[in-house]
Scaffold this motif. Structure first.
Motif, PDB file in Angstrom:
ATOM      1  N   MET A  84       5.372  -5.223  10.632  1.00 22.02           N
ATOM      2  CA  MET A  84       4.130  -4.884  11.303  1.00 22.02           C
ATOM      3  C   MET A  84       2.957  -5.086  10.357  1.00 22.02           C
ATOM      4  SD  MET A  84       5.149  -1.384  13.306  1.00 22.02           S
ATOM      5  CE  MET A  84       3.474  -1.167  13.869  1.00 22.02           C
ATOM      6  N   ARG A  85       1.787  -5.344  10.904  1.00 23.30           N
ATOM      7  CA  ARG A  85       0.612  -5.454  10.084  1.00 23.30           C
ATOM      8  C   ARG A  85       0.259  -4.095   9.491  1.00 23.30           C
ATOM      9  NH1 ARG A  85      -3.770  -9.373  13.127  1.00 23.30           N
ATOM     10  NH2 ARG A  85      -2.654 -11.322  12.790  1.00 23.30           N
ATOM     11  N   GLY A  86      -0.334  -4.117   8.317  1.00 22.17           N
ATOM     12  CA  GLY A  86      -0.772  -2.869   7.704  1.00 22.17           C
ATOM     13  C   GLY A  86       0.243  -2.241   6.797  1.00 22.17           C
ATOM     14  N   THR A  87       1.432  -2.840   6.674  1.00 23.07           N
ATOM     15  CA  THR A  87       2.470  -2.250   5.827  1.00 23.07           C
ATOM     16  C   THR A  87       2.579  -2.965   4.482  1.00 23.07           C
ATOM     17  OG1 THR A  87       4.176  -3.650   6.827  1.00 23.07           O
ATOM     18  CG2 THR A  87       3.783  -1.498   7.834  1.00 23.07           C
ATOM     19  N   ILE A  88       1.767  -4.018   4.271  1.00 24.71           N
ATOM     20  CA  ILE A  88       1.810  -4.738   2.998  1.00 24.71           C
ATOM     21  C   ILE A  88       1.122  -3.904   1.933  1.00 24.71           C
ATOM     22  CG2 ILE A  88       1.108  -6.833   1.782  1.00 24.71           C
ATOM     23  CD1 ILE A  88       1.134  -8.283   4.448  1.00 24.71           C
ATOM     24  N   GLN A  89       1.757  -3.728   0.801  1.00 21.25           N
ATOM     25  CA  GLN A  89       1.208  -2.908  -0.276  1.00 21.25           C
ATOM     26  C   GLN A  89       0.750  -3.791  -1.437  1.00 21.25           C
ATOM     27  OE1 GLN A  89       4.046   0.087  -1.359  1.00 21.25           O
ATOM     28  NE2 GLN A  89       4.206   0.906   0.714  1.00 21.25           N
ATOM     29  N   ASN A  90      -0.366  -3.370  -2.054  1.00 18.67           N
ATOM     30  CA  ASN A  90      -0.885  -4.042  -3.260  1.00 18.67           C
ATOM     31  C   ASN A  90      -1.235  -5.509  -3.021  1.00 18.67           C
ATOM     32  OD1 ASN A  90      -0.441  -1.655  -4.806  1.00 18.67           O
ATOM     33  ND2 ASN A  90       1.722  -2.211  -4.967  1.00 18.67           N
ATOM     34  N   ARG A  91      -1.607  -5.844  -1.785  1.00 21.77           N
ATOM     35  CA  ARG A  91      -1.905  -7.237  -1.457  1.00 21.77           C
ATOM     36  C   ARG A  91      -3.098  -7.761  -2.255  1.00 21.77           C
ATOM     37  NH1 ARG A  91      -3.689  -9.553   4.505  1.00 21.77           N
ATOM     38  NH2 ARG A  91      -4.083 -11.698   3.845  1.00 21.77           N
ATOM     39  N   ASP A  92      -4.206  -7.005  -2.240  1.00 27.58           N
ATOM     40  CA  ASP A  92      -5.417  -7.487  -2.911  1.00 27.58           C
ATOM     41  C   ASP A  92      -5.212  -7.641  -4.410  1.00 27.58           C
ATOM     42  OD1 ASP A  92      -6.768  -7.613  -0.534  1.00 27.58           O
ATOM     43  OD2 ASP A  92      -7.633  -5.606  -0.698  1.00 27.58           O
ATOM     44  N   THR A  93      -4.497  -6.700  -5.012  1.00 27.16           N
ATOM     45  CA  THR A  93      -4.223  -6.782  -6.446  1.00 27.16           C
ATOM     46  C   THR A  93      -3.409  -8.026  -6.772  1.00 27.16           C
ATOM     47  OG1 THR A  93      -4.254  -4.370  -6.630  1.00 27.16           O
ATOM     48  CG2 THR A  93      -3.175  -5.588  -8.400  1.00 27.16           C
TER      49      THR A  93
END
Length: 239
Positions: free
Chosen positions: A1-10
């Motif tokens: 699901m969208r919104g479950t990705i962690q530390n994407r921007d880093t």
């Protein structure tokens, strides 16, 4: 699901830094193609025509194909399991089996005939894999079926172990006729639409095209090298 990705921007910032450029601040614009040949294959085909295309493809991928309805499905499943050497059988724990009228076969008939059957139970954890390893036949259900390539798309889940389809010696996949689509194009679109609607999509989606095979060595096709040596699709006419 969208919104479950962690530390994407880093993560993306670190990649951009290593590449020696600034991190992209906006989304990449999706290109608009003037010609989409992927949509043309079997575009006008109805369900019966898609089934005929699937039948033709199954002759090329070493897969048995049977067509039945819900009333005769238990008998058909019993016959193909017997033809493939009988149990032990491992199957998903899936409510659709009950809807297809297979509960008596799983719970009553096979136990009385000493055909061992195990339904995947997530609470048993790794013991399920042991059952799948020793099973002669695994029974699953296709969520989307690609007529062009003869591919069954299986969505895994806590009671739908992915090993059920590739650890046993033979694989039997139930295919609701309504699951037939022309090709990968439609399957990918359907999965993407589910994600965009916020639905929970399986963490593992298997695209299975008949029994396992490989032509890695001198381009000689060998069937059954790293999974089921036999495969059968049972198409179920819509209820």
């Amino acid at each position: 699901m969208r919104g479950t990705i962690q530390n994407r921007d880093t993560f993306l910032s670190k990649v951009a830094s290593r590449l020696g450029r600034e991190k992209r601040a906006s989304e990449v614009e999706r290109p608009k193609w003037s010609y989409n040949p992927q949509d043309a294959v079997l575009k006008e085909a109805n369900a019966d025509e898609l089934l005929e295309a699937l039948k033709t493809q199954c002759t090329k991928i070493h897969t048995d194909l049977l067509v039945t309805d819900a009333n005769h499905l238990p008998e058909t499943v019993k016959e193909i399991v017997s033809e493939y050497g009988g149990g032990p059988v491992v199957a998903w724990k899936d409510d659709r089996f009950g809807q297809f009228g297979l509960t008596p076969l799983f719970k009553e008939i096979w136990p009385k005939e000493n055909v061992e059957i195990h339904e995947w139970d997530y609470s048993l954890e790794k013991r399920n894999i042991g059952y799948a390893e020793h099973a002669n036949i695994g029974i699953t259900i296709s969520d989307i079926t690609l007529a062009e390539s003869g591919t069954a798309v299986l969505f895994s889940g806590k009671n739908r172990g992915r090993t059920v389809s590739f650890l046993p010696a033979a694989s039997v996949i139930l295919i609701p006729k309504s699951s037939l689509v022309p090709r990968m194009t439609q399957a990918a679109r359907m999965i993407r639409e589910r994600v965009e609607l916020g639905e929970q999509v399986a963490s593992c989606i298997n695209f299975i095209t008949g029994p396992s095979n490989s032509a890695d060595i001198e381009m000689n096709l060998v069937v059954g090298v790293h999974g089921p040596v036999k495969a059968a699709y049972i198409v179920i006419e819509d209820l």
